[in-house]
Design a protein around this motif. Structure first.
Motif, PDB file in Angstrom:
ATOM      1  N   THR A  53      -4.691  -1.467 -10.030  1.00 32.92           N
ATOM      2  CA  THR A  53      -6.063  -1.499 -10.525  1.00 32.92           C
ATOM      3  C   THR A  53      -6.880  -2.368  -9.568  1.00 32.92           C
ATOM      4  N   MET A  61      -9.440  -2.688 -16.177  1.00 25.83           N
ATOM      5  CA  MET A  61      -9.433  -1.779 -17.325  1.00 25.83           C
ATOM      6  C   MET A  61      -9.836  -2.585 -18.553  1.00 25.83           C
ATOM      7  N   VAL A  62     -10.715  -2.021 -19.363  1.00 27.26           N
ATOM      8  CA  VAL A  62     -11.144  -2.618 -20.619  1.00 27.26           C
ATOM      9  C   VAL A  62     -11.262  -1.469 -21.606  1.00 27.26           C
ATOM     10  N   GLN A  63     -10.621  -1.602 -22.753  1.00 22.13           N
ATOM     11  CA  GLN A  63     -10.580  -0.506 -23.719  1.00 22.13           C
ATOM     12  C   GLN A  63     -11.169  -0.938 -25.052  1.00 22.13           C
ATOM     13  N   ASP A  64     -11.640   0.055 -25.807  1.00 19.07           N
ATOM     14  CA  ASP A  64     -12.213  -0.180 -27.130  1.00 19.07           C
ATOM     15  C   ASP A  64     -11.170  -0.050 -28.234  1.00 19.07           C
ATOM     16  N   TRP A  65      -9.909  -0.227 -27.903  1.00 24.56           N
ATOM     17  CA  TRP A  65      -8.809  -0.140 -28.856  1.00 24.56           C
ATOM     18  C   TRP A  65      -7.674  -1.024 -28.363  1.00 24.56           C
ATOM     19  N   ASP A  66      -6.786  -1.416 -29.280  1.00 26.63           N
ATOM     20  CA  ASP A  66      -5.565  -2.122 -28.896  1.00 26.63           C
ATOM     21  C   ASP A  66      -4.620  -1.129 -28.232  1.00 26.63           C
ATOM     22  N   GLU A  67      -3.848  -1.611 -27.272  1.00 22.70           N
ATOM     23  CA  GLU A  67      -2.861  -0.772 -26.594  1.00 22.70           C
ATOM     24  C   GLU A  67      -1.542  -1.532 -26.497  1.00 22.70           C
ATOM     25  N   LYS A  79      -7.832  -5.098 -27.804  1.00 20.99           N
ATOM     26  CA  LYS A  79      -9.125  -4.455 -27.592  1.00 20.99           C
ATOM     27  C   LYS A  79     -10.076  -5.396 -26.855  1.00 20.99           C
ATOM     28  N   LYS A 133      -9.783  -7.552 -20.519  1.00 18.49           N
ATOM     29  CA  LYS A 133      -9.662  -7.022 -19.163  1.00 18.49           C
ATOM     30  C   LYS A 133      -8.202  -7.111 -18.749  1.00 18.49           C
ATOM     31  N   HIS A 173      -1.961   3.763 -28.326  1.00 17.95           N
ATOM     32  CA  HIS A 173      -3.347   3.332 -28.496  1.00 17.95           C
ATOM     33  C   HIS A 173      -3.644   3.291 -29.994  1.00 17.95           C
ATOM     34  N   ASP A 224      -6.464   2.568 -32.900  1.00 16.55           N
ATOM     35  CA  ASP A 224      -7.880   2.415 -33.229  1.00 16.55           C
ATOM     36  C   ASP A 224      -8.063   1.452 -34.374  1.00 16.55           C
TER      37      ASP A 224
END
Length: 105
Positions: A39, A45-51, A82, A85, A103, A105
């Protein structure tokens, strides 16, 4: 129907390959195959959910905002919350690195 996560791995030398395995309300599971990808430092990477990620095969480095880089080997897993970074700092170049990503939500 059964399937094998490690069967028929795609060639990821030109770019990571994402394969959705299951998608239901509130959860998505995918296989990610990497080979030498990282990366960019200025494009976390930044996501709107837990991974939740599990390294299944290969090796990789991962850094989450506010933490030191960790080296991942098969069986290692972690939760990326969530909005955090994160960067893949390296993946094996000589063989595929296979991730299982869940992933939430």
């Amino acid at each position: 129907m059964t399937a094998n996560l490690l069967a028929d791995l795609p060639d990821a030398s030109a770019g990571e390959v994402f394969t959705e395995l299951l998608h239901r309300p509130g959860i998505r599971i995918e296989r990610i195959v990497s080979q030498g990808q990282v990366t960019p430092e200025d494009e976390p990477m930044v996501q709107d959910w837990d991974e939740w990620v599990l390294l299944v095969e290969g090796a990789a480095g991962l850094r989450v905002e506010g933490s030191a880089e960790v080296e991942l080997r098969p069986g290692d897993h972690l939760l990326i919350e969530k909005g955090r970074k994160h960067w893949v700092t390296w993946t094996a170049k000589d063989r595929p690195t296979v991730w299982l990503a869940v992933h939430l939500d």
